[in-house]
Design a protein around this motif. Structure first.
Motif, PDB file in Angstrom:
ATOM      1  N   ASN A   1       0.861  -1.186   0.000  1.00  0.00           N
ATOM      2  CA  ASN A   1       0.000   0.000   0.000  1.00  0.00           C
ATOM      3  C   ASN A   1       0.900   1.240   0.000  1.00  0.00           C
ATOM      4  O   ASN A   1       1.187   1.840   1.031  1.00  0.00           O
ATOM      5  N   ALA A   2       1.369   1.615  -1.184  1.00  0.00           N
ATOM      6  CA  ALA A   2       2.326   2.721  -1.326  1.00  0.00           C
ATOM      7  C   ALA A   2       1.790   4.041  -0.784  1.00  0.00           C
ATOM      8  O   ALA A   2       2.537   4.813  -0.176  1.00  0.00           O
ATOM      9  N   ALA A   3       0.506   4.313  -0.976  1.00  0.00           N
ATOM     10  CA  ALA A   3      -0.061   5.575  -0.499  1.00  0.00           C
ATOM     11  C   ALA A   3       0.007   5.664   1.024  1.00  0.00           C
ATOM     12  O   ALA A   3       0.411   6.696   1.581  1.00  0.00           O
ATOM     13  N   SER A   4      -0.357   4.592   1.718  1.00  0.00           N
ATOM     14  CA  SER A   4      -0.320   4.617   3.181  1.00  0.00           C
ATOM     15  C   SER A   4       1.108   4.629   3.716  1.00  0.00           C
ATOM     16  O   SER A   4       1.384   5.253   4.745  1.00  0.00           O
ATOM     17  N   ILE A   5       2.017   3.971   3.027  1.00  0.00           N
ATOM     18  CA  ILE A   5       3.432   4.037   3.429  1.00  0.00           C
ATOM     19  C   ILE A   5       3.924   5.470   3.285  1.00  0.00           C
ATOM     20  O   ILE A   5       4.649   5.975   4.150  1.00  0.00           O
ATOM     21  N   GLY A   6       3.513   6.156   2.235  1.00  0.00           N
ATOM     22  CA  GLY A   6       3.875   7.560   2.061  1.00  0.00           C
ATOM     23  C   GLY A   6       3.342   8.427   3.182  1.00  0.00           C
ATOM     24  O   GLY A   6       4.041   9.310   3.695  1.00  0.00           O
ATOM     25  N   VAL A   7       2.096   8.187   3.600  1.00  0.00           N
ATOM     26  CA  VAL A   7       1.521   8.940   4.720  1.00  0.00           C
ATOM     27  C   VAL A   7       2.318   8.669   5.991  1.00  0.00           C
ATOM     28  O   VAL A   7       2.645   9.592   6.744  1.00  0.00           O
ATOM     29  N   ALA A   8       2.636   7.397   6.229  1.00  0.00           N
ATOM     30  CA  ALA A   8       3.403   7.045   7.432  1.00  0.00           C
ATOM     31  C   ALA A   8       4.743   7.777   7.461  1.00  0.00           C
ATOM     32  O   ALA A   8       5.116   8.383   8.476  1.00  0.00           O
ATOM     33  N   ARG A   9       5.460   7.735   6.373  1.00  0.00           N
ATOM     34  CA  ARG A   9       6.770   8.404   6.318  1.00  0.00           C
ATOM     35  C   ARG A   9       6.628   9.916   6.478  1.00  0.00           C
ATOM     36  O   ARG A   9       7.404  10.545   7.200  1.00  0.00           O
ATOM     37  N   THR A  10       5.661  10.503   5.802  1.00  0.00           N
ATOM     38  CA  THR A  10       5.442  11.948   5.863  1.00  0.00           C
ATOM     39  C   THR A  10       5.143  12.412   7.280  1.00  0.00           C
ATOM     40  O   THR A  10       5.519  13.519   7.668  1.00  0.00           O
ATOM     41  N   THR A  11       4.480  11.580   8.050  1.00  0.00           N
ATOM     42  CA  THR A  11       4.054  11.972   9.394  1.00  0.00           C
ATOM     43  C   THR A  11       4.994  11.483  10.499  1.00  0.00           C
ATOM     44  O   THR A  11       4.668  11.592  11.680  1.00  0.00           O
TER      45      THR A  11
END
Length: 188
Positions: free
Chosen positions: A148-158
């Motif tokens: 789930n690339a989108a959720s991994i991006g959110v995790a990293r961003t936050t």
């Protein structure tokens, strides 16, 4: 005064959180049609345990379960909005993570028409801050499928970091769904 976290938390009966370009608010019965519009779609069904199809009955059940979990001090589920009006998604905080009472787990879903606007990251930031500052937990987790690339991006961003905890596998509509743990720790 003890520094040990309480074994149970008392959640406020009403919560509203505001940040730049976002307001998290309580769900209302007037939101029932919007819930169907938000969550009856392919990507929501792919990544979340929300009912699929997500119809009016599923929306009523979602609100009822959300209200019961709050009354039992197990979770908070807030509507993600830009200005307090129409919902764009949901962000949820569940108390206790892997039976650790000093931790919480977050989950979220943003409706297809509202993706790509940073609402997931803003929601996660606000709810993480709330978990630390108001609820008093010491760490917040996200469980994310490795594809789930989108959720991994959110995790990293936050500011969440992938842990080396063993993955867990949950049944997802009759198929296995592997989840990795991402953790955000409260700064001293």
């Amino acid at each position: 005064m003890s520094t040990e976290p309480p074994s149970t938390y008392r959640l406020a009966s009403a919560v509203e959180l505001t940040g730049p370009g976002i307001r998290l608010r309580e769900w209302t019965d007037a939101d029932l049609p919007a819930l169907v519009d938000l969550f009856d779609e392919v990507e929501t069904a792919r990544w979340t345990p929300l009912a699929s199809p997500f119809d009016a009955e599923a929306a009523r059940e979602f609100l009822a379960k959300s209200r019961l979990a709050r009354a039992e001090h197990r979770s908070i589920q807030l509507a993600v909005t830009v200005d307090g009006g129409a919902p764009c998604g949901v962000v949820m905080m569940f108390l206790g993570l892997d039976d650790r009472h000093d931790q919480a787990e977050l989950a979220y879903a943003i409706g297809a028409a509202h993706r790509g606007r940073g609402l997931a990251a803003k929601s996660v930031r606000l709810m993480t801050d709330y978990a630390y500052q108001v609820v008093g937990v010491h760490a917040v987790g996200l469980r994310i499928p490795p594809n789930n690339a989108a959720s991994i991006g959110v995790a990293r961003t936050t500011g969440f970091v992938r842990t080396d905890a063993p993955t867990i596998v949950r049944d997802h509509r009759g198929s296995p769904l592997t989840l990795e743990m991402w953790l955000h720790r409260r700064l001293p």
